[in-house]
Design an enzyme around this catalytic site. Structure first.
Site, PDB file in Angstrom:
ATOM      1  N   SER A   1      32.026   1.420  62.584  1.00 41.47           N
ATOM      2  CA  SER A   1      30.801   0.888  63.246  1.00 41.47           C
ATOM      3  C   SER A   1      30.185   1.812  64.159  1.00 41.47           C
ATOM      4  CB  SER A   1      30.647  -0.482  63.506  1.00 41.47           C
ATOM      5  OG  SER A   1      29.490  -0.840  63.924  1.00 41.47           O
TER       6      SER A   1
ATOM      7  N   SER B   1      29.289  -1.040  57.997  1.00 42.72           N
ATOM      8  CA  SER B   1      29.529  -1.341  59.337  1.00 42.72           C
ATOM      9  C   SER B   1      29.670  -2.870  59.405  1.00 42.72           C
ATOM     10  CB  SER B   1      28.437  -0.830  60.389  1.00 42.72           C
ATOM     11  OG  SER B   1      27.197  -1.277  60.121  1.00 42.72           O
TER      12      SER B   1
ATOM     13  N   SER C   1      24.953   0.383  55.173  1.00 38.90           N
ATOM     14  CA  SER C   1      26.220   1.029  55.533  1.00 38.90           C
ATOM     15  C   SER C   1      27.517  -0.286  55.373  1.00 38.90           C
ATOM     16  CB  SER C   1      26.414   1.687  56.863  1.00 38.90           C
ATOM     17  OG  SER C   1      26.521   0.766  57.770  1.00 38.90           O
TER      18      SER C   1
ATOM     19  N   LYS D   1      23.409  -5.011  63.188  1.00 41.81           N
ATOM     20  CA  LYS D   1      24.692  -5.316  63.911  1.00 41.81           C
ATOM     21  C   LYS D   1      24.717  -6.794  64.375  1.00 41.81           C
ATOM     22  CE  LYS D   1      25.820  -0.899  63.727  1.00 41.81           C
ATOM     23  NZ  LYS D   1      26.705  -0.415  62.757  1.00 41.81           N
TER      24      LYS D   1
END
Length: 237
Positions: free
Chosen positions: A223, A78, A76, A133
């Site tokens: 996110s 994010s 993604s 992340k």
């Protein structure tokens, strides 16, 4: 509690064990039996032949993927601007110690994740999903966003605006700001946001429990991370 679910690592482990047993039986018994037959050829059945051919390959792939590095595709946006959707990266599998590929118990090493590390992890709500992340909160930390500014233990994180521009995406033309953040330990990285008005810009104070970490994407307004998942009770990993 063991984090056990069927994935490619488990499949590789099963294939390694099955072909390894076949390879070992052939080495210790069947090959000797074939050679003992007068005029016999070293021509095993297809199952044993398969095990002899593929066990070394599968075993090496299992070792490399489970204990050295694993390929991962960024799923993604994010982590923009740090990582771009579709990029392929290699995930270091031994930084935080070695774990078995099935039960994920650590059997070697004692390093713990550090604030600022970018990590791939399994989402606690669905261990079949891998997320990527950045760690912003360690066990015992207090984390909060105020007016799109990150606070750690009630102190604002140092940040500097690097660029302001306008992009045109599926939401139409909109401004985007790139900011360089510097964590208390001195680690710097780039983040981006799309200005005020996002629900993630202001949050309550989150206290990170022992044994957990607070994760955030560098693309702060786009996110799904620990800020979003708190309501489900599985936001910290």
């Amino acid at each position: 509690m063991s984090d056990v679910h069927f994935d490619f690592a488990v499949l590789l482990t099963i294939l390694t064990v099955v072909t390894g047993i076949g390879w070992l039986i052939d080495k210790l018994w069947l090959a000797r039996r074939r050679r003992g037959i007068i005029g016999g050829e070293d021509k095993p059945g297809w199952i044993i032949d398969f095990c002899r051919s593929f066990f070394p390959v599968i075993f090496v792939v299992l070792i490399l993927r489970s204990f050295i590095a694993e390929p991962f595709r960024i799923p993604s946006e994010s982590m923009l601007p740090t990582l771009i959707k579709g990029d392929f990266i290699l995930v270091n599998k031994f930084t935080y110690g070695l774990r078995d590929p099935v039960f994920h118990h650590r059997f070697f090493g004692s390093n713990e994740p550090k604030r600022g590390d970018v990590v791939v992890f399994r989402w606690p709500g669905d261990p079949s999903q891998d997320y990527i992340k950045r760690i912003v909160g360690l066990p015992g930390d207090r984390i909060q966003m105020i007016a799109n500014k990150l606070y750690i233990n009630d102190r604002p994180v140092q940040d500097v605006v690097v660029s302001e521009q306008e992009i045109n995406d599926i939401f139409g033309p909109r401004p985007v700001t790139e900011v360089r953040e510097t964590l208390p330990e001195g680690k710097s990285f780039m983040t981006q946001d799309f200005g005020p008005g996002n629900d993630l810009d202001d949050t309550p104070v989150y206290e990170v429990p022992a044994g957990h970490y607070f994760m955030m994407g560098d693309n702060r307004d786009n996110s799904i991370d620990s800020r979003v998942e708190q309501s489900s009770g599985v936001g910290m990993v």
